[in-house]
Design a protein around this motif. Structure first.
Motif, PDB file in Angstrom:
ATOM      1  N   GLY A  67       0.882  -1.053   0.102  1.00 32.39           N
ATOM      2  CA  GLY A  67      -0.180  -0.049  -0.023  1.00 32.39           C
ATOM      3  C   GLY A  67       0.951   1.208  -0.127  1.00 32.39           C
ATOM      4  N   THR A  68       1.949   1.298   0.907  1.00 28.05           N
ATOM      5  CA  THR A  68       2.743   2.521   0.854  1.00 28.05           C
ATOM      6  C   THR A  68       3.490   2.537  -0.596  1.00 28.05           C
ATOM      7  N   GLN A  69       4.044   1.422  -1.147  1.00 27.37           N
ATOM      8  CA  GLN A  69       4.594   1.680  -2.344  1.00 27.37           C
ATOM      9  C   GLN A  69       3.678   2.256  -3.682  1.00 27.37           C
ATOM     10  N   ARG A  70       2.185   1.695  -3.446  1.00 28.68           N
ATOM     11  CA  ARG A  70       1.292   2.406  -4.314  1.00 28.68           C
ATOM     12  C   ARG A  70       1.118   3.873  -3.914  1.00 28.68           C
ATOM     13  N   LEU A  71       1.059   4.335  -2.955  1.00 29.75           N
ATOM     14  CA  LEU A  71       0.888   5.715  -2.341  1.00 29.75           C
ATOM     15  C   LEU A  71       1.927   6.812  -2.831  1.00 29.75           C
ATOM     16  N   MET A  72       3.089   6.034  -2.827  1.00 31.31           N
ATOM     17  CA  MET A  72       4.417   6.757  -3.004  1.00 31.31           C
ATOM     18  C   MET A  72       4.371   6.890  -4.643  1.00 31.31           C
ATOM     19  N   ALA A  73       3.948   5.839  -5.415  1.00 35.54           N
ATOM     20  CA  ALA A  73       3.956   5.858  -6.947  1.00 35.54           C
ATOM     21  C   ALA A  73       2.721   7.214  -7.330  1.00 35.54           C
ATOM     22  N   GLU A  74       1.632   7.118  -6.576  1.00 36.21           N
ATOM     23  CA  GLU A  74       0.578   7.879  -6.837  1.00 36.21           C
ATOM     24  C   GLU A  74       0.951   9.423  -6.903  1.00 36.21           C
ATOM     25  N   VAL A  75       1.540   9.646  -5.676  1.00 39.83           N
ATOM     26  CA  VAL A  75       1.943  10.876  -5.208  1.00 39.83           C
ATOM     27  C   VAL A  75       3.015  11.589  -6.131  1.00 39.83           C
ATOM     28  N   GLY A  76       3.662  10.489  -6.687  1.00 41.62           N
ATOM     29  CA  GLY A  76       4.922  11.019  -7.569  1.00 41.62           C
ATOM     30  C   GLY A  76       6.111  11.435  -6.531  1.00 41.62           C
ATOM     31  N   TRP A  77       6.535  10.568  -5.872  1.00 40.76           N
ATOM     32  CA  TRP A  77       7.802  10.948  -4.805  1.00 40.76           C
ATOM     33  C   TRP A  77       9.090  11.132  -5.732  1.00 40.76           C
ATOM     34  N   PRO A  78       9.489  12.385  -5.300  1.00 43.39           N
ATOM     35  CA  PRO A  78      10.644  12.512  -6.392  1.00 43.39           C
ATOM     36  C   PRO A  78      11.903  11.981  -6.247  1.00 43.39           C
ATOM     37  N   ALA A  79      12.922  11.544  -7.272  1.00 36.65           N
ATOM     38  CA  ALA A  79      14.095  10.966  -7.009  1.00 36.65           C
ATOM     39  C   ALA A  79      15.129  12.064  -6.279  1.00 36.65           C
ATOM     40  N   LEU A  80      15.428  11.544  -5.016  1.00 31.45           N
ATOM     41  CA  LEU A  80      16.226  12.372  -4.058  1.00 31.45           C
ATOM     42  C   LEU A  80      17.515  13.159  -4.617  1.00 31.45           C
ATOM     43  N   GLU A  81      18.152  12.134  -5.415  1.00 33.28           N
ATOM     44  CA  GLU A  81      19.264  12.629  -6.056  1.00 33.28           C
ATOM     45  C   GLU A  81      19.356  14.066  -6.898  1.00 33.28           C
ATOM     46  N   VAL A  82      18.040  14.340  -7.472  1.00 35.60           N
ATOM     47  CA  VAL A  82      17.818  15.369  -8.325  1.00 35.60           C
ATOM     48  C   VAL A  82      17.501  16.781  -7.429  1.00 35.60           C
ATOM     49  N   LEU A  83      17.249  16.586  -6.311  1.00 34.87           N
ATOM     50  CA  LEU A  83      16.739  17.729  -5.606  1.00 34.87           C
ATOM     51  C   LEU A  83      17.983  18.409  -5.037  1.00 34.87           C
ATOM     52  N   LEU A  92       9.389  18.345  -0.046  1.00 35.96           N
ATOM     53  CA  LEU A  92       8.913  17.423   1.015  1.00 35.96           C
ATOM     54  C   LEU A  92       7.496  18.186   1.224  1.00 35.96           C
ATOM     55  N   LEU A  93       7.365  19.341   1.283  1.00 34.33           N
ATOM     56  CA  LEU A  93       5.997  19.886   1.757  1.00 34.33           C
ATOM     57  C   LEU A  93       5.081  19.672   0.725  1.00 34.33           C
ATOM     58  N   GLU A  94       5.280  19.541  -0.456  1.00 36.99           N
ATOM     59  CA  GLU A  94       4.512  19.343  -1.796  1.00 36.99           C
ATOM     60  C   GLU A  94       4.073  17.847  -1.627  1.00 36.99           C
ATOM     61  N   LEU A  95       5.150  16.978  -1.420  1.00 35.98           N
ATOM     62  CA  LEU A  95       4.815  15.515  -1.244  1.00 35.98           C
ATOM     63  C   LEU A  95       3.895  15.132  -0.317  1.00 35.98           C
ATOM     64  N   THR A  96       3.967  15.892   0.883  1.00 32.07           N
ATOM     65  CA  THR A  96       3.101  15.980   2.025  1.00 32.07           C
ATOM     66  C   THR A  96       1.784  16.209   1.627  1.00 32.07           C
ATOM     67  N   HIS A  97       1.382  17.391   0.767  1.00 31.49           N
ATOM     68  CA  HIS A  97       0.376  17.922   0.389  1.00 31.49           C
ATOM     69  C   HIS A  97      -0.417  16.839  -0.444  1.00 31.49           C
ATOM     70  N   ARG A  98       0.361  16.359  -1.517  1.00 36.84           N
ATOM     71  CA  ARG A  98      -0.136  15.460  -2.218  1.00 36.84           C
ATOM     72  C   ARG A  98      -0.600  13.922  -1.788  1.00 36.84           C
ATOM     73  N   SER A  99       0.169  13.421  -0.706  1.00 32.99           N
ATOM     74  CA  SER A  99      -0.112  12.473   0.150  1.00 32.99           C
ATOM     75  C   SER A  99      -1.506  12.640   0.873  1.00 32.99           C
ATOM     76  N   VAL A 100      -1.727  13.863   1.482  1.00 28.71           N
ATOM     77  CA  VAL A 100      -2.899  14.158   2.339  1.00 28.71           C
ATOM     78  C   VAL A 100      -4.178  14.005   1.389  1.00 28.71           C
ATOM     79  N   ALA A 101      -3.912  14.558   0.159  1.00 27.81           N
ATOM     80  CA  ALA A 101      -5.222  14.829  -0.818  1.00 27.81           C
ATOM     81  C   ALA A 101      -5.541  13.422  -1.359  1.00 27.81           C
ATOM     82  N   PHE A 102      -4.208  12.285  -1.514  1.00 24.72           N
ATOM     83  CA  PHE A 102      -4.501  10.991  -1.962  1.00 24.72           C
ATOM     84  C   PHE A 102      -5.249  10.384  -0.947  1.00 24.72           C
ATOM     85  N   VAL A 103      -4.897  10.493   0.444  1.00 28.16           N
ATOM     86  CA  VAL A 103      -5.460   9.715   1.401  1.00 28.16           C
ATOM     87  C   VAL A 103      -7.169  10.236   1.827  1.00 28.16           C
ATOM     88  N   GLN A 104      -7.340  11.651   1.662  1.00 28.72           N
ATOM     89  CA  GLN A 104      -8.736  11.827   1.854  1.00 28.72           C
ATOM     90  C   GLN A 104      -9.671  11.634   0.700  1.00 28.72           C
TER      91      GLN A 104
END
Length: 213
Positions: A67-83, A92-104
């Protein structure tokens, strides 16, 4: 290992087991969930379920991992090395916003998260609980390591201690939010999420390192 057997199972049969187990755990929690009901929901035999999983806690851990893998894929977790340094915290804030929207959009996530927090106090958790905790630990290790490489996360504490402190703060926030989720409007949730990320940033930010700053 049972997990390796499950990974080699036909994807449609994997999905049938995971969906059936996920609904059962979300509805009943870990303790009251029934393997027999999961078997009926999935159409699999009892022998096959125990062939693919060591026990109920192994099945629950697998449901949460997938389930966590799917959530991360849906919200578009960025590749850390490109940040870059100037976009690290905003990403990180934008990722958290997308995660909350997905869970809602699906309260299954809230119900399964609550089951997980109860599972942590279950005597039958054992190795499966440790496995789930290691998933979160590896996630924070990757984030903190990248932040330190970029010069935006403090380095005055041993790395693993910093990871454990961060995990503790994040886990406490998650547990509290799961308990109060229905009490807040969508705007309230975003405000709390923003403040939580800001709190972690204040705690971890390289600029806040040391008493003389």
């Amino acid at each position: 290992m049972a997990r390796n057997r499950f990974d080699n199972l036909d994807p449609e049969k994997q999905e049938a087991i995971l969906q059936a187990a996920g609904e059962e755990f979300a509805e009943k929690g870990f303790g009251a969930a029934s393997i027999n009901r999961i078997i009926l929901r999935s159409g699999m035999s009892k022998g096959s379920v125990y062939y693919y999983f060591e026990d109920k806690s192994d099945l629950f851990a697998t449901v949460l991992e997938r389930g966590t893998q799917r959530l991360m894929a849906e919200v578009g977790w960025p590749a850390l090395e490109v940040l870059a340094a100037d976009e690290f915290w905003d990403a990180l804030l934008e990722l958290t916003h997308r995660s909350v929207a997905f869970v809602q959009r699906d309260d299954w996530w809230i119900r399964i998260a609550r089951a997980f927090h109860r599972f942590r106090h279950d005597a039958g958790g054992g190795p499966a609980l440790e496995r789930l905790q290691n998933v979160g630990r590896d996630w924070w290790r990757a984030i903190i390591s990248r932040g330190q490489a970029l010069g935006v996360i403090r380095t005055d504490l041993p790395f693993e201690l910093l990871v454990e402190i961060t995990m503790g703060a994040d886990d406490g926030g998650d547990r509290w939010m799961m308990s109060h989720w229905e009490e807040f409007s969508p705007n309230d949730l975003l405000r709390i999420v923003d403040a939580r990320v800001d709190l972690l940033r204040d705690m971890l930010d390289k600029e806040n390192e040391g008493w003389e700053r």
